[in-house]
Design an enzyme around this catalytic site. Structure first.
Site, PDB file in Angstrom:
ATOM      1  N   HIS A  98       1.137  -0.966   0.083  1.00 23.12           N
ATOM      2  CA  HIS A  98       0.283   0.093   0.349  1.00 23.12           C
ATOM      3  C   HIS A  98       0.883   1.303   0.100  1.00 23.12           C
ATOM      4  CE1 HIS A  98      -3.586   2.269   1.182  1.00 23.12           C
ATOM      5  NE2 HIS A  98      -2.935   3.222   1.702  1.00 23.12           N
ATOM      6  N   GLU A  99       1.532   1.591   1.237  1.00 20.90           N
ATOM      7  CA  GLU A  99       2.850   2.318   0.895  1.00 20.90           C
ATOM      8  C   GLU A  99       3.314   2.781   0.191  1.00 20.90           C
ATOM      9  OE1 GLU A  99       1.922   4.695   3.016  1.00 20.90           O
ATOM     10  OE2 GLU A  99       0.108   3.503   4.324  1.00 20.90           O
ATOM     11  N   HIS A 157       3.676   6.689  -7.354  1.00 24.34           N
ATOM     12  CA  HIS A 157       2.582   8.094  -7.221  1.00 24.34           C
ATOM     13  C   HIS A 157       4.114   9.154  -7.230  1.00 24.34           C
ATOM     14  CE1 HIS A 157      -1.773   9.626  -7.224  1.00 24.34           C
ATOM     15  NE2 HIS A 157      -1.220  10.158  -8.356  1.00 24.34           N
ATOM     16  N   HIS A 161       1.749   4.469  -2.613  1.00 23.00           N
ATOM     17  CA  HIS A 161       1.955   5.579  -2.708  1.00 23.00           C
ATOM     18  C   HIS A 161       3.235   6.353  -3.580  1.00 23.00           C
ATOM     19  CE1 HIS A 161      -2.135   6.954  -0.705  1.00 23.00           C
ATOM     20  NE2 HIS A 161      -1.686   5.869   0.332  1.00 23.00           N
TER      21      HIS A 161
HETATM   22 ZN   LIG Z   1      -2.913   5.530   2.124  1.00 21.75          ZN
END
Ligand SMILES: [Zn+2]
Length: 706
Positions: free
Chosen positions: A485-486, A492, A489
């Site tokens: 998940h991290e 991105h 980010h």
């Molecule tokens: Zn998040």
């Protein structure tokens, strides 16, 4: 205190490359901010002078050039405060926080600067600006408007007062929740009452009682339970003592309400009912002043969702599709409780308990067993391989000054070895480090006026268990998902190709779309092809067995129908409350909550429940008319991921499909906030998002059983 400290002496004022971790001391903070705030204020003043031409080069560029160092240095200080806290640093952080906050809010309310931005938007220069610059200007004008810059001068003080009162009420709301939570305790003095609870929970309750002198070890034995989640939830989940569950449940769902004093030592002044009504009135008034019909419209103005009606239609659709699955979940739970637990009538305080028993019966596997298959090295090899295969980059170790010996540093390169981005990885929990996991930017991609490109740098922070006894650290599957998940980010932020600071990476991305790339990456941690390759038992080096994986997958979607309806009730309540609910009318927010639960949920809520009185997300946490964004972003990420599943079926046989990955990188990751998220999504998917993939990933396809 001197503003004369040389830029060479103060590492916080050196922006030539990476932060000089290791040299930064608390005593550097205030002098650095003196310089940076003075520079930033001077740049804003110059840009807002009547004689300054309303051009990009005279207004936006110089303000950005002077505020970026401030943001970067303050980012370093905030980061250290989060990962390497010391009393000295915390003190100096607290002293300087108001100065920095004040500076940014003064920029937002600077009418002269707003006029320059407006003039630039209307100027002959505007059509010739790049799309990225136009987007930055549009965003800025919107933010100025939402902070009241367009109001007539004589109305501004009232607007400011509304905002101040809201901030006070919001603080009061969370204080009351905390006070009401703290005031309650449930003391057990008879060991038999603890039946069903896990040992660590019992131990925690015993220590809590000891801290209060309730337990003298000889003639008095006591265990203290509280309404704090780590104490409360295991009781709901495991306690076989139904009366204890009921008592604690009643106390929990009536916190900070008029029902509170009956259960525990609550006080009338902690009742949030009036606070809620007052906040809603202030929000409605603020919205009307800004020219909107309601607060939901204000909240959605900077978001991806276009209108409250669109959000509510989305929630209704999801509710309709989830309902049959929720009904089945509910029936199964009641049957199981009646047949195997001897509970003919399931009460609200039995739900979690019965669900946990059913889950154990159906999908029993040991989290600890799973963990042995995820040693750190294998997990990172797997994560990097997914990234490299999909996005055509290479990830290598790199060198930099760090704030702790455990921190590692990496570089992301293009196929030709060119530097794309770098990131710090701070994996393990330790003292002085804030809990949780997050990605933050150390600096963002930016092409300077003279042509040089500043590459992005990210901080990836987790709180996993450090290796012990010379053995590698092993991660739970939840931790692996968190890491993916991290890292999503991070990608991105790092793979952006945007040249303009204001919309590069995650900058300027709509709030309800920002979780797309992170939740997207989580999917790979549920993919057999990926897992079989990235698992290696810490002792035997064998990959994860297929049957264990199948159990994990089945458990993932356990009771997802009920879980979905619960989120819909919260989201719909939040939306309707901010669209047409009248806080001065005869119907209370709690009445509305009950109505919505009746309409959308299949499980009735307890008549005494006052859950809105502790709904801090929307009354104390910035999620007002925004709670829907959890489900909204899940739809986006699931649907984006489905493109990889389709590619696997159609051609390559694997979700690690490079052609789809390249398109995802180009249309979603590289563009950052430079265009609306909906446009990016459509460019990638060739159509608007739909909810089918999310339902499928949650095991809720029409007619599906398990
Ligand atoms: Zn998040």
């Amino acid at each position: 205190m001197s503003t004369q400290s040389s830029k060479h002496d103060n590492p916080l004022l050196d922006f030539s490359d990476l932060p000089r971790f290791g040299e930064i001391r608390p005593e550097h903070v205030t002098p650095a901010l003196d310089v940076l705030l003075a520079d930033a204020n001077a740049a804003v003043d110059r840009a807002s002078q009547p004689s300054t031409p309303a051009s990009w080069a005279d207004v936006v560029e110089p303000v950005e050039r002077a505020t970026e160092p401030l943001a970067r240095a303050w980012g370093v200080i905030g980061h250290l405060n989060a990962v390497a806290d010391t009393p000295e640093l915390r003190a100096v952080y607290g002293e300087n926080l108001p100065r920095v906050t004040e500076f940014w809010s003064s920029v937002g309310q600077n009418l002269a600067l707003y006029e320059k931005y407006k003039a630039l938007s209307a100027s002959g220069e505007f059509p010739s600006l790049t799309a990225e610059r136009k987007k930055i200007l549009d965003n800025s004008l919107r933010d100025f408007r939402l902070s009241g810059a367009e109001l007539p001068e004589d109305r501004k003080p009232h607007f400011a007062e509304l905002q101040e009162r809201q901030a006070g009420l919001s603080k009061g709301f969370s204080d009351h929740v905390l006070d009401a939570t703290n005031a309650y305790s449930y003391i057990v003095e008879n060991e038999a009452e603890l039946v069903g609870l896990p040992d660590d929970v019992i131990e925690g309750a015993k220590e809590a009682a000891e801290r209060e002198g309730l337990n003298n070890g000889a003639d008095r034995q006591a265990w203290k339970f509280t309404l704090h989640f780590p104490s409360y939830f295991p009781v709901m989940q495991y306690s076989e003592n139904r009366a204890m569950r009921e008592t604690m449940y009643r106390a929990y769902v009536t916190r900070a309400s008029e029902m509170g004093p009956t259960y525990g030592r609550g006080k009338p002044e902690w009742d949030n009912t009036a606070n809620i009504a007052e906040q809603l009135k202030l929000r409605a008034e603020e919205s009307h002043m800004l020219g909107y019909r309601n607060f939901a419209e204000v909240s959605l103005a900077p978001k991806m969702a276009e209108s409250p009606a669109q959000v509510m239609a989305f929630l209704e659709d999801l509710a309709t599709r989830a309902r049959p699955h929720a009904e089945k979940d509910w029936q199964e739970l009641r049957d199981f409780a009646a047949n195997e637990l001897g509970m003919t009538e399931l009460q609200p305080w039995d739900m979690t308990f019965a669900a946990e028993r059913l889950r154990q019966k159906r999908y029993a596997f040991s989290e600890n067993e799973v963990k042995q298959y995820f040693p750190e090295d294998a997990v990172f090899k797997g994560l990097f391989k997914v990234t490299e295969t999909l996005f055509g980059v290479k990830i290598r170790r790199d060198e930099a000054a760090v704030w702790h010996p455990d921190v590692r540093f990496f570089r992301v390169e293009n196929q030709d070895g060119g530097l794309v981005a770098q990131f710090y990885l701070d994996l393990y929990a330790r003292e002085g480090k804030r809990g949780g996991a997050w990605m933050d930017d150390a600096r963002a991609r930016h092409k300077h006026a003279h042509g040089a490109v500043q590459t992005p740098v990210a901080y990836l922070t987790c709180n996993f268990s450090a290796p012990v006894g010379g053995k590698p650290a092993c991660f739970t599957h939840d931790e692996v998902i968190t890491l993916f998940h991290e890292f999503g980010h991070g990608l991105h932020h790092m793979l952006t190709r945007v040249d303009e600071l204001g919309v590069s990476g995650i900058n300027g991305v709509e709030w309800d779309a920002v979780e797309l790339p992170s939740q997207f990456m989580e999917n790979f941690a549920w993919e057999w092809d990926v897992l079989s390759d990235m698992t290696s038992h810490v002792e035997t080096a064998k990959p994860l067995p297929r049957d264990l994986f199948d159990k994990m997958l089945a458990a993932k979607n356990f009771q997802s129908g009920l879980g979905t309806l619960r989120q819909i009730v919260f989201s719909m309540f939040d939306m309707q409350l901010h669209v047409d609910f009248d806080p001065s009318g005869t119907k209370s927010a709690n009445d509305l909550a009950r109505e919505i639960n009746e309409r959308f949920h299949v499980v009735p809520q307890a008549a005494f429940s006052r859950w809105p009185n502790t709904f801090s997300h929307i009354f104390a946490g910035g999620y007002a008319a925004g709670y829907y964004s959890y489900k909204w972003a899940e739809v986006l990420s699931a649907d984006a991921y489905a493109a990889f599943e389709e590619a696997a079926q159609a051609a390559s046989g694997s979700v690690l499909d490079a052609a789809t990955g390249t398109r995802y990188r180009k249309e979603i990751l590289e563009v950052g906030g430079s265009r609306p998220a909906m446009e990016s999504f459509k460019a990638f998917r060739g159509r608007e998002p739909n909810i089918d993939a999310l339902l499928r990933h949650n095991g809720m396809t029409p007619g599906a059983t398990h």
